[in-house]
Design a protein around this motif. Structure first.
Motif, mmCIF file in Angstrom:
data_model
loop_
_atom_site.group_PDB
_atom_site.id
_atom_site.type_symbol
_atom_site.label_atom_id
_atom_site.label_comp_id
_atom_site.label_asym_id
_atom_site.label_seq_id
_atom_site.Cartn_x
_atom_site.Cartn_y
_atom_site.Cartn_z
ATOM 1 N N ASP A 1 3.429 10.053 -0.958
ATOM 2 C CA ASP A 1 2.704 8.876 -0.485
ATOM 3 C C ASP A 1 3.215 8.498 0.901
ATOM 4 O OD1 ASP A 1 0.787 6.950 -0.511
ATOM 5 O OD2 ASP A 1 1.718 5.681 -2.023
ATOM 6 N N THR B 1 4.339 1.876 4.860
ATOM 7 C CA THR B 1 3.880 1.136 6.029
ATOM 8 C C THR B 1 4.987 0.260 6.592
ATOM 9 O OG1 THR B 1 3.020 -0.622 4.604
ATOM 10 C CG2 THR B 1 1.482 1.115 5.250
ATOM 11 N N ARG C 1 -3.657 6.029 -5.863
ATOM 12 C CA ARG C 1 -3.748 4.796 -5.074
ATOM 13 C C ARG C 1 -4.994 4.770 -4.204
ATOM 14 N NH1 ARG C 1 2.787 4.310 -3.766
ATOM 15 N NH2 ARG C 1 3.286 3.150 -5.689
ATOM 16 N N GLU C 2 -5.397 5.934 -3.701
ATOM 17 C CA GLU C 2 -6.646 5.981 -2.942
ATOM 18 C C GLU C 2 -7.832 5.751 -3.867
ATOM 19 O OE1 GLU C 2 -8.433 8.780 0.495
ATOM 20 O OE2 GLU C 2 -8.123 9.815 -1.406
ATOM 21 N N ARG D 1 -4.853 1.825 -1.359
ATOM 22 C CA ARG D 1 -4.318 2.313 -0.102
ATOM 23 C C ARG D 1 -5.376 3.187 0.553
ATOM 24 N NH1 ARG D 1 1.803 3.574 -0.247
ATOM 25 N NH2 ARG D 1 1.751 1.307 -0.107
ATOM 26 N N TYR E 1 -6.185 6.167 3.493
ATOM 27 C CA TYR E 1 -5.524 7.289 4.149
ATOM 28 C C TYR E 1 -6.445 7.919 5.183
ATOM 29 C CZ TYR E 1 -2.517 6.906 0.029
ATOM 30 O OH TYR E 1 -1.687 6.430 -0.954
#
Length: 294
Positions: A72, A75, A142-143, A148, A150
């Motif tokens: 992952d 940030t 998570r996508e 999140r 990407y």
């Protein structure tokens, strides 16, 4: 930190070479580590399923870099991609050197490389992982759940899957890595172990058969792990007509298609097969296109 654009035949057009700093390094399971690298130029671009090459500067043994899949990104305080995490198992010379690195150590890396997984379907996404093969899937989850984003330009999931199930098989409980992170995302985790020390005793395909028998039916399967495991999973999914995407773990030397050391047999539309470079055309291929060694 300076980054250099890689203008090489076959490589992802936006790939860069970056000098990265180790900012975290922790043990996840037996012989299994997670390393966090500060590398904003790569982190801004990489998508789930892509990989990057890592090399230890100033060393000639091992001389070549090694490929690692994205676990992952992370940030900074402003929410901008600052670097990435990857997982590895200590099995050889390169990973033994990585194990010795401490926070503040430097590595050379280049990426992102390869194609990555397609955006997930809106139905029931099933993920099958064996050994260290779970590492590409935290970012996938998570996508898929829109937690999140990407890539540059950003990949946008229109409709999140209605259900995500992770089937994760390892030798024993001491090798389970990152399970809590997947569970924290609210997905259904099914575990199998060879020795029965956690979850169901047996192979990941034993767990997968139960999932395929449940409702709602699976609409797609993503898979990564040892080749025999992926072959068995792919055969099982094909028997119930579930499309699969396989992330191959073929050994690589260069990462950008020049050496042809990572070729694999891929079935063509006319039924014949031809060699394709996993580092360029892959590492993710439709399961019905992969020709496994018998």
């Amino acid at each position: 930190m300076n980054d250099v654009v890689l203008d090489l035949p076959g490589v992802v057009s936006t790939a860069v070479q970056e000098s990265a700093t180790v900012v975290e390094h922790e043990l996840m399971a037996k012989n299994t580590w997670r390393m966090r690298l500060s590398c904003p130029a790569i982190a801004r671009q990489i998508v789930p399923g892509q990989f990057f090459m890592v090399r230890i500067p100033g060393r000639s043994d091992p001389l070549l870099g090694r490929p690692f899949a994205l676990y992952d990104i992370y940030t900074d305080a402003d929410g901008h991609p600052a670097g990435l995490d990857f997982g590895y198992v200590v099995v050889g010379k390169m990973t033994s050197v990585l194990e010795s690195l401490s926070v503040g150590s430097r590595v050379e890396m280049w990426g992102p490389l390869g194609n990555g997984f397609p955006l997930p379907p809106s139905g029931h996404l099933v993920i099958a992982a064996g050994g260290i093969g779970q590492t590409p899937f935290l970012a996938v989850v998570r996508e898929a759940l829109k937690r999140r984003v990407y890539g540059d330009p950003a990949r946008i999931v229109c409709t999140a899957p209605s259900r995500i199930t992770l089937c994760y098989g390892v030798r024993g409980v001491e090798y389970l890595a990152g399970v809590e992170e997947f569970q924290a995302e609210g997905i259904d985790v099914r575990i199998s172990t060879d020795d029965g020390s956690a979850g169901r005793r047996g192979f990941v395909t034993d767990v997968l058969k139960n999932v395929f028998a449940e409702k709602p039916a699976a609409t797609a399967l993503y898979c990564c792990g040892p080749e025999p495991m992926m072959q068995a999973v792919n055969r099982l999914a094909a028997s119930v007509r579930i499309p699969t995407w396989l992330s191959l773990e073929t050994p690589m030397a260069c990462g950008f298609g020049a050496c042809f050391s990572c070729v694999t047999k891929i079935r063509q539309d006319d039924g014949t097969w031809d060699y394709r470079r996993v580092c360029v055309e892959g590492p993710v291929f439709p399961g019905d296109k992969v020709v496994f060694h018998e």
